[in-house]
Design a protein around this motif. Structure first.
Motif, PDB file in Angstrom:
ATOM      1  N   GLY A   1       0.558  -1.756  -0.599  1.00 36.97           N
ATOM      2  CA  GLY A   1       0.146   0.175   0.069  1.00 36.97           C
ATOM      3  C   GLY A   1       1.055   1.512   0.012  1.00 36.97           C
ATOM      4  N   ARG A   2       2.002   1.246   0.549  1.00 34.16           N
ATOM      5  CA  ARG A   2       3.139   2.060   0.253  1.00 34.16           C
ATOM      6  C   ARG A   2       3.743   2.564  -1.415  1.00 34.16           C
ATOM      7  N   THR A   3       3.435   1.415  -2.325  1.00 33.17           N
ATOM      8  CA  THR A   3       4.412   1.127  -3.757  1.00 33.17           C
ATOM      9  C   THR A   3       4.176   2.725  -3.893  1.00 33.17           C
ATOM     10  N   ALA A   4       3.225   3.611  -4.361  1.00 33.79           N
ATOM     11  CA  ALA A   4       2.922   4.802  -5.088  1.00 33.79           C
ATOM     12  C   ALA A   4       3.337   5.493  -3.808  1.00 33.79           C
TER      13      ALA A   4
ATOM     14  N   LEU B   1      -5.551  -0.152   2.234  1.00 34.56           N
ATOM     15  CA  LEU B   1      -5.573   1.100   1.802  1.00 34.56           C
ATOM     16  C   LEU B   1      -5.098   2.070   2.937  1.00 34.56           C
ATOM     17  N   LEU B   2      -5.312   2.147   4.199  1.00 34.61           N
ATOM     18  CA  LEU B   2      -5.090   2.675   5.803  1.00 34.61           C
ATOM     19  C   LEU B   2      -3.235   3.081   5.420  1.00 34.61           C
ATOM     20  N   MET B   3      -2.993   1.811   4.614  1.00 34.12           N
ATOM     21  CA  MET B   3      -1.197   2.611   4.640  1.00 34.12           C
ATOM     22  C   MET B   3      -1.037   4.042   3.679  1.00 34.12           C
ATOM     23  N   GLN B   4      -2.402   3.869   2.245  1.00 37.05           N
ATOM     24  CA  GLN B   4      -1.891   4.646   1.817  1.00 37.05           C
ATOM     25  C   GLN B   4      -1.979   6.074   2.629  1.00 37.05           C
ATOM     26  N   ASN B   5      -2.770   6.380   3.425  1.00 32.75           N
ATOM     27  CA  ASN B   5      -3.396   7.399   4.273  1.00 32.75           C
ATOM     28  C   ASN B   5      -4.014   8.388   3.193  1.00 32.75           C
ATOM     29  N   PRO B   6      -5.302   7.607   2.573  1.00 36.39           N
ATOM     30  CA  PRO B   6      -5.717   8.183   1.554  1.00 36.39           C
ATOM     31  C   PRO B   6      -6.853   8.895   2.320  1.00 36.39           C
TER      32      PRO B   6
END
Length: 255
Positions: free
Chosen positions: A101-104, A151-156
């Motif tokens: 989830g942190r790839t981006a 998803l939460l790893m993106q912190n959107p």
């Protein structure tokens, strides 16, 4: 500010119109639910919002920004999208799945803060005991919770979820809905497609209805609208309250 604003959206597959003149808003820091029948265009709408489908007419703004002007990294910081079906063919551990989830943001080299965030999310979702377990060996409910964690790893700012309770048992349905409500009360905006009116009306706080390619939002979107519900599903519903909880049960086809 509205988290998502849709204006005059039109989308078609070839000559088949799927969405027509869609106008809707999903408010910031609320738990919104979109109700509608299978094949009605709900998943198509979410894919457009997530940037997975192009060639639509109209406009969509995310936190005041036009989505077609957002870079991939910017979009990832605004929207975390969970499609209806997810599958992993590799035996990644739960921790490794979360780190993707942190790839981006971090590429394929997780940073110290990424791993620290992983530990916090594992604890928050009560799945620390699954940390080193292969994702493919989890139950359906456990896999869905892990994907929410990813998803939460993106912190959107926005969690966009296509049928998040699909194929979950009763325990995980209620557990997940309670967590999503909690997130909406803690600076996240949650927007979900759902088919279970009772679950939706017990946990969410903003409702709209997709019917015949158009979104209908009642004058009071915070309350269940049984007339729109019956129109969307072409079924009669019984509404009753027990222990301060609302239940909506179908009891026959209309007409």
């Amino acid at each position: 500010m509205n988290a998502i604003q849709i204006k005059n959206l039109h989308y078609a597959y070839g000559d088949k119109c799927i969405l027509k003149e869609v106008n809707a808003v999903f408010p910031e820091n609320k738990f919104s639910v979109l109700l509608g029948i299978n094949g009605g265009g709900k998943s198509t709408l979410f894919k457009i919002i997530a940037g997975l489908l192009q060639d639509y007419k109209g406009s969509i703004s995310i936190c005041g920004r036009e989505i077609n002007k957002l870079r991939f990294k910017d979009r990832a910081s605004l929207i975390g999208f969970l499609p209806q079906f997810t599958q992993s063919v590799f035996s990644f551990t739960v921790e490794e799945i979360l780190l993707t989830g942190r790839t981006a943001f971090s590429g394929f080299a997780p940073k110290k803060e990424d791993r620290e965030l992983t530990h916090r999310i594992l604890e928050d979702l009560s799945i620390t005991h699954l940390r080193h377990k292969p994702y493919t060996q989890l139950s359906g409910g456990e896999q869905q919770i892990v994907m929410i964690g990813r998803l939460l790893m993106q912190n959107p700012k926005i969690l966009l979820l296509d049928e998040p309770t699909n194929h979950l048992d009763v325990y995980y349905q209620h557990y997940l809905m309670e967590k999503l409500k909690e997130y909406s009360e803690n600076n996240f905006t949650v927007v979900a497609i759902m088919h279970n009116p009772t679950l939706a009306f017990q946990h969410a706080d903003h409702f709209c209805y997709l019917h015949d390619g158009c979104i209908h939002t009642p004058n009071n979107p915070a309350e269940a609208n049984i007339n729109l519900l019956e129109k969307v599903y072409n079924m009669s519903f019984i509404e009753f309250v027990r222990d301060n909880k609302k239940f909506m049960l179908p009891f026959g086809e209309i007409g």
